[in-house]
Structures are given as structure tokens and as C-alpha cells.
Design a protein around this motif. Structure first.
Motif, PDB file in Angstrom:
ATOM      1  N   ALA A 127      38.816  44.952  36.008  1.00  0.00           N
ATOM      2  CA  ALA A 127      38.199  43.624  36.127  1.00  0.00           C
ATOM      3  C   ALA A 127      37.071  43.643  37.154  1.00  0.00           C
ATOM      4  N   VAL A 128      37.295  44.326  38.263  1.00  0.00           N
ATOM      5  CA  VAL A 128      36.258  44.432  39.293  1.00  0.00           C
ATOM      6  C   VAL A 128      35.074  45.227  38.754  1.00  0.00           C
ATOM      7  N   GLU A 129      35.336  46.298  38.031  1.00  0.00           N
ATOM      8  CA  GLU A 129      34.251  47.091  37.449  1.00  0.00           C
ATOM      9  C   GLU A 129      33.456  46.258  36.447  1.00  0.00           C
ATOM     10  N   ARG A 130      34.118  45.383  35.726  1.00  0.00           N
ATOM     11  CA  ARG A 130      33.418  44.485  34.794  1.00  0.00           C
ATOM     12  C   ARG A 130      32.427  43.610  35.561  1.00  0.00           C
ATOM     13  N   ARG A 131      32.852  43.072  36.698  1.00  0.00           N
ATOM     14  CA  ARG A 131      31.959  42.241  37.522  1.00  0.00           C
ATOM     15  C   ARG A 131      30.806  43.083  38.076  1.00  0.00           C
ATOM     16  N   ARG A 132      31.127  44.277  38.546  1.00  0.00           N
ATOM     17  CA  ARG A 132      30.097  45.136  39.120  1.00  0.00           C
ATOM     18  C   ARG A 132      29.077  45.539  38.045  1.00  0.00           C
ATOM     19  N   SER A 133      29.547  45.811  36.843  1.00  0.00           N
ATOM     20  CA  SER A 133      28.653  46.165  35.731  1.00  0.00           C
ATOM     21  C   SER A 133      27.755  45.001  35.353  1.00  0.00           C
ATOM     22  N   ALA A 134      28.217  43.788  35.630  1.00  0.00           N
ATOM     23  CA  ALA A 134      27.421  42.590  35.360  1.00  0.00           C
ATOM     24  C   ALA A 134      26.439  42.298  36.494  1.00  0.00           C
ATOM     25  N   GLY A 135      26.391  43.195  37.507  1.00  0.00           N
ATOM     26  CA  GLY A 135      25.425  43.038  38.586  1.00  0.00           C
ATOM     27  C   GLY A 135      25.980  42.479  39.873  1.00  0.00           C
ATOM     28  N   ASP A 136      27.279  42.286  39.964  1.00  0.00           N
ATOM     29  CA  ASP A 136      27.892  41.733  41.178  1.00  0.00           C
ATOM     30  C   ASP A 136      28.273  42.886  42.110  1.00  0.00           C
ATOM     31  N   ALA A 137      27.407  43.177  43.062  1.00  0.00           N
ATOM     32  CA  ALA A 137      27.645  44.289  43.988  1.00  0.00           C
ATOM     33  C   ALA A 137      28.540  43.903  45.152  1.00  0.00           C
ATOM     34  N   ARG A 138      28.888  42.618  45.271  1.00  0.00           N
ATOM     35  CA  ARG A 138      29.668  42.164  46.435  1.00  0.00           C
ATOM     36  C   ARG A 138      31.123  41.875  46.059  1.00  0.00           C
ATOM     37  N   VAL A 139      31.678  42.730  45.213  1.00  0.00           N
ATOM     38  CA  VAL A 139      33.086  42.647  44.841  1.00  0.00           C
ATOM     39  C   VAL A 139      33.634  44.066  44.845  1.00  0.00           C
ATOM     40  N   ALA A 140      34.837  44.226  45.386  1.00  0.00           N
ATOM     41  CA  ALA A 140      35.435  45.561  45.499  1.00  0.00           C
ATOM     42  C   ALA A 140      36.949  45.450  45.459  1.00  0.00           C
ATOM     43  N   THR A 141      37.583  46.602  45.296  1.00  0.00           N
ATOM     44  CA  THR A 141      39.046  46.663  45.359  1.00  0.00           C
ATOM     45  C   THR A 141      39.458  47.347  46.657  1.00  0.00           C
ATOM     46  N   HIS A 142      40.666  47.051  47.064  1.00  0.00           N
ATOM     47  CA  HIS A 142      41.272  47.742  48.209  1.00  0.00           C
ATOM     48  C   HIS A 142      42.709  48.062  47.832  1.00  0.00           C
ATOM     49  N   ARG A 143      43.079  49.326  47.916  1.00  0.00           N
ATOM     50  CA  ARG A 143      44.456  49.736  47.632  1.00  0.00           C
ATOM     51  C   ARG A 143      45.275  49.557  48.898  1.00  0.00           C
ATOM     52  N   MET A 144      46.122  48.546  48.890  1.00  0.00           N
ATOM     53  CA  MET A 144      46.951  48.227  50.054  1.00  0.00           C
ATOM     54  C   MET A 144      47.948  49.365  50.285  1.00  0.00           C
ATOM     55  N   THR A 145      47.957  49.916  51.500  1.00  0.00           N
ATOM     56  CA  THR A 145      48.896  50.992  51.830  1.00  0.00           C
ATOM     57  C   THR A 145      50.098  50.491  52.632  1.00  0.00           C
ATOM     58  N   THR A 146      50.007  49.274  53.143  1.00  0.00           N
ATOM     59  CA  THR A 146      51.140  48.698  53.873  1.00  0.00           C
ATOM     60  C   THR A 146      52.323  48.563  52.922  1.00  0.00           C
ATOM     61  N   ARG A 147      53.478  48.992  53.359  1.00  0.00           N
ATOM     62  CA  ARG A 147      54.699  48.897  52.560  1.00  0.00           C
ATOM     63  C   ARG A 147      55.558  47.742  53.055  1.00  0.00           C
ATOM     64  N   ASN A 148      56.351  47.213  52.167  1.00  0.00           N
ATOM     65  CA  ASN A 148      57.233  46.079  52.463  1.00  0.00           C
ATOM     66  C   ASN A 148      58.601  46.619  52.907  1.00  0.00           C
ATOM     67  N   GLU A 149      58.618  47.270  54.057  1.00  0.00           N
ATOM     68  CA  GLU A 149      59.820  47.964  54.518  1.00  0.00           C
ATOM     69  C   GLU A 149      60.939  47.030  54.963  1.00  0.00           C
ATOM     70  N   ARG A 150      60.585  45.862  55.488  1.00  0.00           N
ATOM     71  CA  ARG A 150      61.584  44.890  55.933  1.00  0.00           C
ATOM     72  C   ARG A 150      61.264  43.544  55.307  1.00  0.00           C
ATOM     73  N   PRO A 151      61.614  43.388  54.022  1.00  0.00           N
ATOM     74  CA  PRO A 151      61.239  42.154  53.322  1.00  0.00           C
ATOM     75  C   PRO A 151      61.911  40.924  53.903  1.00  0.00           C
ATOM     76  N   GLY A 152      61.250  39.808  53.656  1.00  0.00           N
ATOM     77  CA  GLY A 152      61.820  38.519  54.013  1.00  0.00           C
ATOM     78  C   GLY A 152      62.558  37.952  52.810  1.00  0.00           C
ATOM     79  N   CYS A 153      62.497  36.660  52.650  1.00  0.00           N
ATOM     80  CA  CYS A 153      63.203  35.953  51.584  1.00  0.00           C
ATOM     81  C   CYS A 153      62.744  36.431  50.203  1.00  0.00           C
ATOM     82  N   ASP A 154      63.693  36.696  49.327  1.00  0.00           N
ATOM     83  CA  ASP A 154      63.409  37.091  47.940  1.00  0.00           C
ATOM     84  C   ASP A 154      62.411  38.246  47.843  1.00  0.00           C
TER      85      ASP A 154
END
Length: 168
Positions: free
Chosen positions: A126-153
Motif C-alpha cells: 500500500a505504501v509503495e502504491r502511494r510512493r509510485s503515485a508520487g508521494d515521497a513523504r510516506v514510508a514503512t517502519h518495521r517495529m522491533t519492540t516486542r510485547n513481552e509483558r502484555p497488558g489487558c487482552d
């Protein structure tokens, strides 16, 4: 106050505006629950009223999109094309409302394995679709933080939110 967005905003001395609704997805809500999706909800002042459009005023400098968990966390997963199309349409709406903003697309630490891989791949398309349409100010970030101590649900706990903010 303790969510990653609020912690990040304080660290950057930035104003924060959050658009969120528990269980809502891009094209499929958690466990197939009925109701509008985030693409439909974005831009409303009152989320249950389609006619209550929000005049955002000035464009934001940055927008973080953290969606996809509810779409992919329970079966059946959405078809890739359907998700990519819905996500790209949401990005277009965000861009129209925020023409100067840097838009960062990520997914939180609640998914894992094949579900996370499918969601990240679809978001990247989806981001590549936007970038191909000329939107250079959109990117992805692969979150590396893990949910080691989850909260509710299994939602991220306070420490996970702090680490997410630090990472971003």
C-alpha cells in the motif's frame, strides 16, 4: 498519557491528536465484528455519525498509522488485494487532510508469525502504491519492540508502550 503516541509526542515537544477505536481494522474488524472500519471512521468528529466531518484545520507535520492487527489477528485474514486497496485509500484520505505531513506506517507488537508477515507485506504494498503515485513523504517502519509483558487482552503494557515510543 502512557500510550506510545503520547510518550513520543512529549519527547518531541509535539501536540498529539489520536484517532483510534478498539477492535477496528482497515477492512476487517477484530473477529469479523460488524461496524465501520478505520478508513470510514477517519475524519469524523463523532465516530458513529458519518455526517459529523472533522475540520482538522492546519495540516499535521507527521502522522503515524498503526493498523492491521485487527484485520489479521483472527481468521479469516483479508485478501491481500482488499487490504492493500483499503490501506491505500486510507493513506490517500490522510494525505488530502495533511498535504505536508510525513506519514509513517507501522504495525504494533501484538501480531507474530505468518499473520505479522502478511500484514507487513500488505502495508508495504500500500505504501509503495502511494510512493509510485508520487508521494515521497510516506514510508514503512518495521517495529522491533516486542510485547513481552502484555497488558489487558494482550494489548501492549506500559513498558511496551514506552519502548515503542523510544523506537519511533
Amino acid at each position: 498519557w502512557a500510550s506510545y503516541g503520547a510518550v513520543l509526542a512529549r519527547a518531541l515537544d509535539a501536540e498529539l491528536s489520536t484517532v483510534a477505536w478498539s477492535g477496528r481494522g482497515v477492512v476487517r474488524n477484530y473477529a469479523g465484528e460488524p461496524g465501520d472500519h478505520m478508513g470510514q471512521l477517519y475524519g469524523r468528529t463523532l465516530p458513529e455519525s458519518a455526517s459529523s466531518l472533522w475540520s482538522q484545520g492546519e495540516s499535521h507535520d507527521a502522522v503515524i498509522v498503526n493498523l492491521g492487527t485487527n484485520d489479521f489477528s483472527t481468521e479469516p485474514d483479508p485478501a491481500e488485494g482488499e487490504f492493500v486497496r483499503g490501506y491505500a485509500e486510507l493513506l490517500e484520505r490522510i494525505r488530502r487532510a495533511n498535504p505536508r505531513a510525513f506519514v509513517l506506517c507501522t504495525i504494533g507488537p501484538m501480531l507474530g508469525g505468518a499473520d505479522l508477515e502478511r500484514a507487513e507485506a500488505a502495508i508495504a504494498l500500500a505504501v509503495e502504491r502511494r510512493r509510485s503515485a508520487g508521494d515521497a513523504r510516506v514510508a514503512t517502519h518495521r517495529m522491533t519492540t516486542r510485547n513481552e509483558r502484555p497488558g489487558c487482552d494482550w494489548h501492549p503494557g506500559l513498558e511496551t508502550h514506552r519502548r515503542m515510543a523510544t523506537e519511533l
